[in-house]
Design a protein around this motif. Sequence first.
Motif, PDB file in Angstrom:
ATOM      1  N   CYS A 160       0.294  -1.082  -0.264  1.00  0.00           N
ATOM      2  CA  CYS A 160       0.193   0.157  -0.020  1.00  0.00           C
ATOM      3  C   CYS A 160       1.363   1.148  -0.194  1.00  0.00           C
ATOM      4  N   HIS A 181       0.055   4.261   0.890  1.00  0.00           N
ATOM      5  CA  HIS A 181      -0.319   5.106   2.039  1.00  0.00           C
ATOM      6  C   HIS A 181       0.389   4.672   3.672  1.00  0.00           C
ATOM      7  N   CYS A 223      -5.677  -2.566   0.519  1.00  0.00           N
ATOM      8  CA  CYS A 223      -5.179  -2.676   1.812  1.00  0.00           C
ATOM      9  C   CYS A 223      -6.400  -2.318   2.406  1.00  0.00           C
ATOM     10  N   CYS A 245      -6.031   0.816   5.815  1.00  0.00           N
ATOM     11  CA  CYS A 245      -7.030   1.712   4.731  1.00  0.00           C
ATOM     12  C   CYS A 245      -7.990   1.544   3.617  1.00  0.00           C
TER      13      CYS A 245
HETATM   14 ZN    ZN Z   1      -3.486   1.494   3.404  1.00  0.00          ZN
END
Ligand code: ZN
Length: 740
Positions: A449, A451, A467, A470
């Motif tokens: 991911c 992030h 993911c 998130c």
């Molecule tokens: Zn994520």
Amino acid sequence: MVAEVSFPISSYQTFSYKVPDHLASKIAVGMRVKVPLGNRKVNGIVVGINKSSSFKGKIRKIDDLIDDQRVLNDNLWSLIKWLAEYYNSPLGIAAKAVLPSNLSTKYKPKVEVLVKVLPAKEIKSAIGRAQKTVYDYLKNLETYVPIKALSHLCSSPINICKKLAEKEMVSLIEKPIVPDLSEFAFKPKNKKIILTQAQNVALEKMTSSMDKNKFNPFLLHGVTGSGKTEIYIEAARHAIELDKTVIMLLPEISLTPQIAGRFRSAFGDDVALWHSKLSQGGRAWTWKQICEGKFKVVIGARSAIFAPLKNVGLIVVDEEQESSYKQESPNPRYHARDVALMRGKLDNASVILASATPSMESYYNYLNGKYKYIHLKERFGGAKYPKVHVVDMIKESEETAVYGDIFSRLLLEKIEDRLSKKEQIILFHNRRGFAPILRCDDCGEVSMCPHCNIALTYHRSGKYLQCHFCNHTQNMIPSKCTSCQSYNINLSGTGTQKVEDELSNKFPNAIIKRLDADSVRSGINLTKTLQDFSDKKIDILLGTQMIAKGLDFANATLVGIINGDTGLFLPDFRSGEKVFQLIYQAAGRAGRGTIPGEVIIQTYSPDNPVIKCATELNVEKYYNICLEERKALMYPPFSWMVKIEIRGKNIKEVEKSINKIKNKMVNSPKGISILGPALCYREKLRDYYRMQLIIKSNKELDVNGAKLHKYYKSILSKDIEVQIPLKQRLVIDINPVSLL
Ligand code: ZN
Ligand code: ADP
Ligand code: ZN
């Protein structure tokens, strides 16, 4: 007269307002008011009423009352104050966690029309045939019945009943349909229950405590299928007889339909549900009805502990070991089990912490005499414990010369056998999606991911990567490795969707249903699947932890645990405890009826003590091992713990901030020790890097945790908070359940 008013804002402060004369006789603590704040009008809650105020400045006036009833009672307000203090959260934020966000809703629940015959009316000769049929049918019933239930008698029962009502032969009433209740409850079943001797002994302890109006915490340790739920119901009945009310907490929405159905059979319309899938309007309506005393029992997830019931006599925390009782975010990061104990104290209630696999904390508290202990050692009706088979998957792959097969030969054989006997099967796999990761077989690169520092999971249904932290979703599946450009990238690992696929290949004639966060979009889906399984319309139920505990299906005789090792090696001191509890609970779904059950646990680490004890279903043995380990390292339950975490986009800055805090921690008092700072295991989430410091305080030197509270508050005194840049976040977690 001056009222103290609190607002749902991030401030510890309350504000004083003059009470105008015309409101003086109506106003009470717990009512909502409209007041001026700055140059706005805002809603607040009255938290205190005094003759005068010590405040020297100009005091403004309350404009109006919003409702004419209280939305909080005194004990609930005390609970909010405790919540704010104990979990280091601003008072307004704590109040916000408790109250529904918009109480001024126009929401009106749907109504159901009920009909009943009025006494001593002669049948008018002019009455039509359909009317007569309905009338005669109703005459034999003494109570109100839903008009819907008459549809077998005529095509439009509502019109017929209206006509009868005009002639004053029947009376019609409207009854609100409690939001979501029908969606979330099994059809009521009327099962004759006479408690066993062991159940009665347990019940007796609870009822006598309720009779004395005393706060008492109990640990009800009863093996799976020992009839704990029947005890809750009888205890609740007793509470209601004493004109008290009941809160029943459940850790997981998947448990709601069965338990709610069982409570509804016993208490009908006195039961309300409180859970995350309730609409905002439904929530506000339910809250107000509870305030008005319309319900005696509230069943729900962790926030149901704040239900505004009056005179609570019984609180049950079912599956009390579950970490979902802890609110991880936002503030206040409370644990509903601890809140339950505090609420029980305020209301002089009996608090039942119940499980077949208690948390280490509760087990420890029982060993130390803090909780009254009730042990149910046997299953109801002499049902046998399931027979457990362990399959060593490494040996299996050596013998079959295939590596990474999902099903062992033994599991396939047993599934086949149970299918042929028309018995049902539950398969448990604690990982959703199709394949957990996409990996390059040349360089080992895994799709991550962007992030979070977490691998993306491949979902086959929509062909996307997601993911699980998130929810970032990537619709394009890369065809080559982003790192070495090789085309040799492959899906690896197994999620529930893949298990489902293989299962339908192997057993094309079986009816298979999957229950996990992806398949359960709505409550209706969940209730339907569980009801269908209960009605034997499904052969194999496959799912994640959602189906591992609490459910009761008499005809399910085989439980398969696809990979017992999932989660075992996570670097958290509780990972062993969690895996043990999950396996034990999942095994407990087998053989709850008259037919003996079997459990197959597939593992790559059969010699691991967690797996060993779990496969022996030996709670005491594992708990002793676990407690020894915890003691040696001074982890909970032997210590109190606080986690201090800094989050920020720039890792160097995060490190700087956390070190500043650490540097203040010199000469800490005896019994207090500090771990870190270190990067969290999930070091980056939603673009924020995370570092943590753990403070532990030995319980022997800090009996109620007060020392630790004083200590961390002194460390985080104002000046250090100011030093943490605004862009970063400081998270304080009291008694965290996860250090990941
Ligand atoms: Zn994520
Ligand atoms: P637990 O909550 O401990 O897992 P349950 O309360 O679900 O156990 O009980 C298991 C099964 O046994 C349920 O179907 C329940 O209705 C049944 N049962 C338990 N106690 C009795 C009783 N005294 N009489 C009849 N059935 C019972
Ligand atoms: Zn590569």
